[in-house]
Design a protein around this motif. Structure first.
Motif, PDB file in Angstrom:
ATOM      1  N   ASN A  43      11.162 -35.671  32.758  1.00 40.54           N
ATOM      2  CA  ASN A  43      11.724 -34.444  32.118  1.00 40.54           C
ATOM      3  C   ASN A  43      12.800 -34.702  30.835  1.00 40.54           C
ATOM      4  N   ARG A  44      12.284 -33.949  29.787  1.00 38.29           N
ATOM      5  CA  ARG A  44      13.009 -33.853  28.750  1.00 38.29           C
ATOM      6  C   ARG A  44      14.515 -33.132  29.080  1.00 38.29           C
ATOM      7  N   LEU A  45      15.414 -33.360  28.191  1.00 39.51           N
ATOM      8  CA  LEU A  45      16.746 -32.607  28.291  1.00 39.51           C
ATOM      9  C   LEU A  45      16.466 -31.007  28.262  1.00 39.51           C
ATOM     10  N   LEU A  46      15.696 -30.782  27.018  1.00 36.91           N
ATOM     11  CA  LEU A  46      15.574 -29.262  27.120  1.00 36.91           C
ATOM     12  C   LEU A  46      14.719 -28.692  28.247  1.00 36.91           C
ATOM     13  N   TYR A  47      13.939 -29.438  28.910  1.00 32.67           N
ATOM     14  CA  TYR A  47      13.379 -28.716  30.061  1.00 32.67           C
ATOM     15  C   TYR A  47      14.614 -28.562  31.244  1.00 32.67           C
ATOM     16  N   LEU A  48      15.377 -29.666  31.426  1.00 29.76           N
ATOM     17  CA  LEU A  48      16.347 -29.649  32.369  1.00 29.76           C
ATOM     18  C   LEU A  48      17.110 -28.350  31.914  1.00 29.76           C
ATOM     19  N   TRP A  49      17.587 -28.294  30.916  1.00 32.21           N
ATOM     20  CA  TRP A  49      18.425 -27.124  30.213  1.00 32.21           C
ATOM     21  C   TRP A  49      17.916 -25.830  30.522  1.00 32.21           C
ATOM     22  N   GLY A  50      16.671 -25.716  30.284  1.00 33.41           N
ATOM     23  CA  GLY A  50      15.767 -24.414  30.494  1.00 33.41           C
ATOM     24  C   GLY A  50      15.835 -24.117  31.715  1.00 33.41           C
ATOM     25  N   HIS A  51      15.521 -25.154  32.891  1.00 33.32           N
ATOM     26  CA  HIS A  51      15.489 -25.116  34.311  1.00 33.32           C
ATOM     27  C   HIS A  51      16.927 -24.669  34.829  1.00 33.32           C
ATOM     28  N   LEU A  52      17.909 -25.101  34.146  1.00 37.50           N
ATOM     29  CA  LEU A  52      19.168 -24.823  34.786  1.00 37.50           C
ATOM     30  C   LEU A  52      19.495 -23.295  34.238  1.00 37.50           C
ATOM     31  N   GLU A  72      11.164 -14.728  31.635  1.00 33.76           N
ATOM     32  CA  GLU A  72      10.095 -15.370  31.037  1.00 33.76           C
ATOM     33  C   GLU A  72      10.442 -17.072  31.129  1.00 33.76           C
ATOM     34  N   PHE A  73      11.471 -17.481  31.562  1.00 38.23           N
ATOM     35  CA  PHE A  73      11.970 -18.871  31.551  1.00 38.23           C
ATOM     36  C   PHE A  73      11.209 -19.497  32.628  1.00 38.23           C
ATOM     37  N   ASP A  74      11.002 -18.629  33.655  1.00 41.38           N
ATOM     38  CA  ASP A  74      10.276 -19.416  34.935  1.00 41.38           C
ATOM     39  C   ASP A  74       8.954 -20.109  34.785  1.00 41.38           C
ATOM     40  N   VAL A  75       8.197 -19.503  33.954  1.00 44.55           N
ATOM     41  CA  VAL A  75       6.958 -20.064  33.406  1.00 44.55           C
ATOM     42  C   VAL A  75       7.223 -21.318  32.673  1.00 44.55           C
ATOM     43  N   ALA A  76       8.066 -21.583  31.961  1.00 47.20           N
ATOM     44  CA  ALA A  76       8.151 -22.794  30.981  1.00 47.20           C
ATOM     45  C   ALA A  76       8.969 -23.768  31.864  1.00 47.20           C
ATOM     46  N   PHE A  77       9.990 -23.114  32.800  1.00 41.00           N
ATOM     47  CA  PHE A  77      11.018 -24.223  33.407  1.00 41.00           C
ATOM     48  C   PHE A  77      11.067 -24.330  34.840  1.00 41.00           C
ATOM     49  N   VAL A  78      10.467 -23.475  35.669  1.00 46.16           N
ATOM     50  CA  VAL A  78      10.582 -23.475  37.001  1.00 46.16           C
ATOM     51  C   VAL A  78       9.136 -23.607  37.543  1.00 46.16           C
ATOM     52  N   SER A  79       8.212 -22.675  37.616  1.00 46.88           N
ATOM     53  CA  SER A  79       7.041 -23.055  38.182  1.00 46.88           C
ATOM     54  C   SER A  79       5.854 -23.894  37.631  1.00 46.88           C
ATOM     55  N   ASN A  80       6.184 -24.821  36.389  1.00 44.50           N
ATOM     56  CA  ASN A  80       5.507 -25.466  35.691  1.00 44.50           C
ATOM     57  C   ASN A  80       6.265 -26.886  35.508  1.00 44.50           C
ATOM     58  N   PRO A  81       5.884 -27.940  35.863  1.00 40.92           N
ATOM     59  CA  PRO A  81       6.566 -29.110  35.126  1.00 40.92           C
ATOM     60  C   PRO A  81       6.546 -29.159  33.656  1.00 40.92           C
ATOM     61  N   ASP A  82       7.425 -30.061  33.081  1.00 36.59           N
ATOM     62  CA  ASP A  82       7.645 -30.339  31.758  1.00 36.59           C
ATOM     63  C   ASP A  82       6.236 -30.732  31.145  1.00 36.59           C
ATOM     64  N   SER A  84       3.694 -29.575  30.461  1.00 36.08           N
ATOM     65  CA  SER A  84       2.263 -28.909  31.120  1.00 36.08           C
ATOM     66  C   SER A  84       1.990 -27.733  30.260  1.00 36.08           C
ATOM     67  N   GLN A  85       2.936 -27.107  29.220  1.00 32.52           N
ATOM     68  CA  GLN A  85       2.623 -25.701  28.651  1.00 32.52           C
ATOM     69  C   GLN A  85       2.520 -26.047  27.127  1.00 32.52           C
ATOM     70  N   ALA A  86       1.536 -25.631  26.603  1.00 38.41           N
ATOM     71  CA  ALA A  86       1.151 -25.555  25.148  1.00 38.41           C
ATOM     72  C   ALA A  86       2.626 -25.067  24.494  1.00 38.41           C
ATOM     73  N   ALA A  87       3.046 -23.866  24.862  1.00 38.66           N
ATOM     74  CA  ALA A  87       4.340 -23.359  24.248  1.00 38.66           C
ATOM     75  C   ALA A  87       5.480 -23.482  25.079  1.00 38.66           C
ATOM     76  N   ILE A  88       6.470 -24.306  24.522  1.00 35.11           N
ATOM     77  CA  ILE A  88       7.776 -24.126  25.239  1.00 35.11           C
ATOM     78  C   ILE A  88       8.850 -23.424  24.524  1.00 35.11           C
ATOM     79  N   LEU A  89       9.734 -22.912  25.294  1.00 32.63           N
ATOM     80  CA  LEU A  89      10.732 -22.036  24.363  1.00 32.63           C
ATOM     81  C   LEU A  89      11.601 -23.017  23.337  1.00 32.63           C
TER      82      LEU A  89
END
Lengths: 160, 160
Positions: A43-52, A72-82, A84-89
């Motif tokens: 995971n990247r730091l941005l993903y961990l930060w968004g997940h938290l 809307e953070f859940d799709v990017a940072f909880v229900s999908n791994p880092d 895996s999404q075309a667009a991340i916040l």
């Protein structure tokens, strides 16, 4: 302070201590650093930060403190791994949301009495709570503080 | 249960939850796996396991539950970084010490009343405790639980 108030204050103090560490760690990151992985391929730091941020946002309804700010953070940072999404916040979106969500949580915490913390959290039914009174709001506070520590332990690895 | 007892029970439940995760993670490791690094060039699992054992061992005197079992762990796992010592303790020594120390801690926890948890821990003087009553045993329980979570977050990276 009553004895009950002492335990709650200690739980809040530990939350605050871990949140301060997170603020320091994530808050100083450059736009390049926020894309660093905690280990090769992880995971990247941005993903961990968004997940938290997403998990803390979800504490608002869970503790009956109000609606979520950023479902809307859940799709990017909880229900999908880092990755895996075309667009991340964006870095800026995560930074703003982190600030908003934790500020709102703290405002809510300050209004809660010690007995509020022993009430059921909203993800458990009255029936189930009657069988197990440990499924309360203080339990959420303690487990989310540990969740934060868990990911902090990972986040530091990207930077050392 | 009194209200005070409820908070203590929740703190102990969270400790137990994190300790169970650690038992599962570290307990199943082979002699090869225990030497895996959490990330290239970082701490090995055996070091983290020994570090947690040393910190938990030190909780015994800190909470006035008795003397330490393994003060010799500090040189290997606290005051020096991983891979800096010629001789490190063995997998079997760490496994045994982890079991002994956590078993003894739990026995001590079970004997403590809710009011014991609000007493000063032994690393703070009576004078300092009079100024800040939050430096108590419950605070140690919460912070050491978070310390465990922090390193668990790192340990899982070696295995996934």
């Amino acid at each position: 302070m009553t004895n009950e108030g002492s335990y709650v204050a200690l739980g809040l103090k530990e939350w605050k201590a871990q949140l301060d560490r997170a603020d320091k760690l994530f808050g100083r990151l450059s736009s390049e650093e926020v894309l660093l992985e905690i280990a090769p391929g992880r995971n990247r730091l941005l993903y961990l930060w968004g997940h938290l941020t997403a998990m803390h946002d979800a504490m608002l309804p869970l503790l009956a403190l109000g609606d979520r700010f950023h479902p809307e953070f859940d799709v990017a940072f909880v229900s999908n791994p880092d990755k895996s999404q075309a667009a991340i916040l964006s870095h800026e979106q995560v930074r703003q949301a982190w600030k908003t969500v934790n500020g709102e949580l703290w405002k809510g915490f300050e209004k809660m009495s010690w007995s509020d913390w022993l009430q059921r959290h909203t993800a458990v039914s009255e029936e189930d709570f009657a069988k197990d009174a440990s499924r309360n709001r203080f339990a959420i506070l303690l487990s989310r503080t540990n969740h934060l520590s868990y990911h902090l332990g990972q986040a530091v690895l990207a930077l050392k």
